[in-house]
Design a protein around this motif. Structure first.
Motif, PDB file in Angstrom:
ATOM      1  N   MET A   1      75.735  63.280   0.700  1.00 53.45           N
ATOM      2  CA  MET A   1      76.323  62.032   0.197  1.00 53.45           C
ATOM      3  C   MET A   1      75.298  61.284  -0.641  1.00 53.45           C
ATOM      4  O   MET A   1      74.159  61.089  -0.225  1.00 53.45           O
ATOM      5  CB  MET A   1      76.770  61.152   1.372  1.00 53.45           C
ATOM      6  N   SER A   2      75.695  60.874  -1.833  1.00 57.59           N
ATOM      7  CA  SER A   2      74.786  60.156  -2.724  1.00 57.59           C
ATOM      8  C   SER A   2      74.454  58.770  -2.180  1.00 57.59           C
ATOM      9  O   SER A   2      75.323  58.101  -1.603  1.00 57.59           O
ATOM     10  CB  SER A   2      75.406  60.010  -4.119  1.00 57.59           C
ATOM     11  N   THR A   3      73.206  58.361  -2.386  1.00 57.17           N
ATOM     12  CA  THR A   3      72.738  57.062  -1.905  1.00 57.17           C
ATOM     13  C   THR A   3      71.833  56.415  -2.939  1.00 57.17           C
ATOM     14  O   THR A   3      70.959  57.071  -3.510  1.00 57.17           O
ATOM     15  CB  THR A   3      71.948  57.215  -0.585  1.00 57.17           C
ATOM     16  N   LEU A   4      72.052  55.135  -3.180  1.00 60.79           N
ATOM     17  CA  LEU A   4      71.160  54.318  -4.002  1.00 60.79           C
ATOM     18  C   LEU A   4      70.444  53.370  -3.054  1.00 60.79           C
ATOM     19  O   LEU A   4      71.064  52.534  -2.409  1.00 60.79           O
ATOM     20  CB  LEU A   4      71.946  53.537  -5.053  1.00 60.79           C
ATOM     21  N   GLU A   5      69.124  53.523  -2.964  1.00 54.99           N
ATOM     22  CA  GLU A   5      68.349  52.792  -1.973  1.00 54.99           C
ATOM     23  C   GLU A   5      67.276  51.936  -2.649  1.00 54.99           C
ATOM     24  O   GLU A   5      66.410  52.450  -3.356  1.00 54.99           O
ATOM     25  CB  GLU A   5      67.692  53.776  -1.009  1.00 54.99           C
ATOM     26  N   ILE A   6      67.344  50.636  -2.416  1.00 56.22           N
ATOM     27  CA  ILE A   6      66.385  49.683  -2.973  1.00 56.22           C
ATOM     28  C   ILE A   6      65.544  49.143  -1.827  1.00 56.22           C
ATOM     29  O   ILE A   6      66.081  48.654  -0.837  1.00 56.22           O
ATOM     30  CB  ILE A   6      67.117  48.530  -3.691  1.00 56.22           C
ATOM     31  N   ARG A   7      64.209  49.234  -1.992  1.00 56.84           N
ATOM     32  CA  ARG A   7      63.321  48.815  -0.920  1.00 56.84           C
ATOM     33  C   ARG A   7      62.226  47.889  -1.450  1.00 56.84           C
ATOM     34  O   ARG A   7      61.496  48.251  -2.367  1.00 56.84           O
ATOM     35  CB  ARG A   7      62.680  50.041  -0.238  1.00 56.84           C
ATOM     36  N   ASP A   8      62.132  46.707  -0.862  1.00 58.18           N
ATOM     37  CA  ASP A   8      61.075  45.733  -1.142  1.00 58.18           C
ATOM     38  C   ASP A   8      60.839  45.563  -2.649  1.00 58.18           C
ATOM     39  O   ASP A   8      59.701  45.506  -3.114  1.00 58.18           O
ATOM     40  CB  ASP A   8      59.775  46.161  -0.453  1.00 58.18           C
ATOM     41  N   LEU A   9      61.914  45.448  -3.405  1.00 55.75           N
ATOM     42  CA  LEU A   9      61.809  45.383  -4.867  1.00 55.75           C
ATOM     43  C   LEU A   9      61.307  44.013  -5.307  1.00 55.75           C
ATOM     44  O   LEU A   9      61.889  42.982  -4.982  1.00 55.75           O
ATOM     45  CB  LEU A   9      63.167  45.679  -5.510  1.00 55.75           C
ATOM     46  N   GLN A  10      60.209  44.025  -6.044  1.00 53.22           N
ATOM     47  CA  GLN A  10      59.597  42.807  -6.568  1.00 53.22           C
ATOM     48  C   GLN A  10      59.507  42.918  -8.087  1.00 53.22           C
ATOM     49  O   GLN A  10      58.945  43.871  -8.611  1.00 53.22           O
ATOM     50  CB  GLN A  10      58.200  42.622  -5.970  1.00 53.22           C
ATOM     51  N   VAL A  11      60.071  41.919  -8.773  1.00 54.32           N
ATOM     52  CA  VAL A  11      60.181  41.975 -10.235  1.00 54.32           C
ATOM     53  C   VAL A  11      59.828  40.621 -10.827  1.00 54.32           C
ATOM     54  O   VAL A  11      60.169  39.572 -10.267  1.00 54.32           O
ATOM     55  CB  VAL A  11      61.616  42.373 -10.666  1.00 54.32           C
ATOM     56  N   SER A  12      59.149  40.650 -11.973  1.00 54.58           N
ATOM     57  CA  SER A  12      58.784  39.412 -12.665  1.00 54.58           C
ATOM     58  C   SER A  12      59.029  39.568 -14.154  1.00 54.58           C
ATOM     59  O   SER A  12      59.285  40.673 -14.656  1.00 54.58           O
ATOM     60  CB  SER A  12      57.306  39.079 -12.415  1.00 54.58           C
ATOM     61  N   ILE A  13      58.966  38.456 -14.873  1.00 55.66           N
ATOM     62  CA  ILE A  13      59.054  38.469 -16.327  1.00 55.66           C
ATOM     63  C   ILE A  13      57.915  37.624 -16.886  1.00 55.66           C
ATOM     64  O   ILE A  13      57.401  36.729 -16.218  1.00 55.66           O
ATOM     65  CB  ILE A  13      60.403  37.929 -16.847  1.00 55.66           C
ATOM     66  N   ILE A  22      60.706  36.914 -10.103  1.00 58.50           N
ATOM     67  CA  ILE A  22      62.165  36.725 -10.006  1.00 58.50           C
ATOM     68  C   ILE A  22      62.697  37.341  -8.707  1.00 58.50           C
ATOM     69  O   ILE A  22      63.323  36.660  -7.903  1.00 58.50           O
ATOM     70  CB  ILE A  22      62.891  37.350 -11.207  1.00 58.50           C
ATOM     71  N   LEU A  23      62.445  38.628  -8.525  1.00 57.30           N
ATOM     72  CA  LEU A  23      62.858  39.292  -7.285  1.00 57.30           C
ATOM     73  C   LEU A  23      61.671  39.339  -6.331  1.00 57.30           C
ATOM     74  O   LEU A  23      60.558  39.708  -6.731  1.00 57.30           O
ATOM     75  CB  LEU A  23      63.369  40.708  -7.568  1.00 57.30           C
ATOM     76  N   LYS A  24      61.924  38.986  -5.071  1.00 55.77           N
ATOM     77  CA  LYS A  24      60.825  38.772  -4.129  1.00 55.77           C
ATOM     78  C   LYS A  24      60.993  39.592  -2.853  1.00 55.77           C
ATOM     79  O   LYS A  24      60.925  39.077  -1.750  1.00 55.77           O
ATOM     80  CB  LYS A  24      60.722  37.279  -3.812  1.00 55.77           C
ATOM     81  N   GLY A  25      61.268  40.870  -3.055  1.00 52.21           N
ATOM     82  CA  GLY A  25      61.404  41.761  -1.908  1.00 52.21           C
ATOM     83  C   GLY A  25      62.849  42.030  -1.545  1.00 52.21           C
ATOM     84  O   GLY A  25      63.312  41.631  -0.473  1.00 52.21           O
ATOM     85  N   VAL A  26      63.565  42.722  -2.436  1.00 50.19           N
ATOM     86  CA  VAL A  26      64.990  43.000  -2.223  1.00 50.19           C
ATOM     87  C   VAL A  26      65.153  44.338  -1.513  1.00 50.19           C
ATOM     88  O   VAL A  26      64.574  45.352  -1.919  1.00 50.19           O
ATOM     89  CB  VAL A  26      65.752  43.034  -3.562  1.00 50.19           C
ATOM     90  N   ASP A  27      65.950  44.336  -0.449  1.00 50.55           N
ATOM     91  CA  ASP A  27      66.313  45.550   0.281  1.00 50.55           C
ATOM     92  C   ASP A  27      67.833  45.695   0.255  1.00 50.55           C
ATOM     93  O   ASP A  27      68.548  44.776   0.656  1.00 50.55           O
ATOM     94  CB  ASP A  27      65.833  45.481   1.735  1.00 50.55           C
ATOM     95  N   LEU A  28      68.285  46.855  -0.198  1.00 53.72           N
ATOM     96  CA  LEU A  28      69.729  47.066  -0.322  1.00 53.72           C
ATOM     97  C   LEU A  28      70.002  48.564  -0.387  1.00 53.72           C
ATOM     98  O   LEU A  28      69.318  49.280  -1.128  1.00 53.72           O
ATOM     99  CB  LEU A  28      70.245  46.385  -1.589  1.00 53.72           C
TER     100      LEU A  28
END
Length: 260
Positions: A1-13, A22-28
């Motif tokens: 089964m396909s899975t898209l896994e986001i872990r502790d994503l931190q993003v800035s501009i 902007i993103l401060k640790g996204v888990d999804l």
């Protein structure tokens, strides 16, 4: 089964005032066939999440990972992400002068599949999807998004979704600017694509009205660059009644405490 896994994503501009997180640790985590709604106030980072998954160069990934079936998406170019099965329906689709809708769609399909679709079958499929989306046949000969109304742009995005058949679709405020009739047509297209291929959907929205037509399995409240709460469809009803104030207040209080 396909899975898209986001872990502790931190993003800035980068801004004129310097680097801005902007993103401060996204888990999804989104599994094949699941529909996830991401809701939150303006400026909370929802669209940043969408464009980071797609590979927009403006967004700098400072930490974390995005994995598609175990493969690191952040190591992929934009076209490699599309070929791997990711699709972004943009909030503000751009115009492409000189390129017709028909040529754009067939070129995209050829790039994804590695070979051009049979012309007779392709024309039949194109006309069928245009009819389902209440689009005139002449639409195929117009230049991509040039002079399109807001509703036409969004229907064109969903036609791409149906024809290109990705594993996962990120819908960035697909409901914005749509009247009730256009919203129903677009939602029906998303539901058709979901039923046909069992794709996973990450649906970003401010409002619950699109959730009346596209039923989410999970709802995530996004505030200040992270997921503040998550739950089932009932959470969307709660947000409709109560708004985001308590999440914004709690996030501000937490930020203030962390700064002391």
């Amino acid at each position: 089964m396909s899975t898209l896994e986001i872990r502790d994503l931190q993003v800035s501009i980068d801004t004129e005032q310097g680097n801005k997180p902007i993103l401060k640790g996204v888990d999804l985590t989104i599994n094949k066939g699941e529909i996830h709604a991401v809701m939150g106030p303006n400026g909370s980072g929802k669209s940043t999440l969408a464009y980071t998954i797609a590979g927009h160069p403006r967004y700098k990934v400072d930490g974390g990972s995005i994995r598609l079936d175990g493969q690191e998406v952040l190591d992929m170019t934009v076209d490699e992400r599309a070929k791997a099965g990711l699709f972004l329906a943009m909030q503000y689709p751009v115009e492409i002068p000189g390129v017709t809708v028909a040529n754009f769609l067939r070129t995209a399909k050829t790039a994804l599949d590695g070979e051009a679709p049979a012309l007779r079958t392709w024309i039949k499929d194109l006309r069928s999807h245009m009819s389902d989306l209440k689009m005139d046949a002449s639409f195929a000969e117009r230049n991509v998004n040039e002079g399109f109304s807001g509703g036409e742009k969004k229907r064109h995005e969903i036609m791409q979704l149906e024809l290109l058949k990705p594993k996962f679709a990120i819908l960035d405020e697909t409901d914005s600017g749509l009247d009730v009739d256009a919203l129903k047509i677009v939602s029906e297209g998303v539901n058709r694509a979901h039923q046909a291929t069992d794709l996973g959907i990450l649906m970003i929205t401010h409002y619950t009205r699109i959730l009346r037509y596209i039923k989410p399995d999970f709802v995530h409240v996004f505030v200040d660059g992270h997921v503040a709460e998550q739950g089932g469809p009932e959470l969307a009803d709660q947000l409709e009644n109560e708004g985001y104030d308590r999440y914004v207040t709690a996030s501000a209080a937490a930020a203030a405490a962390a700064g002391n």
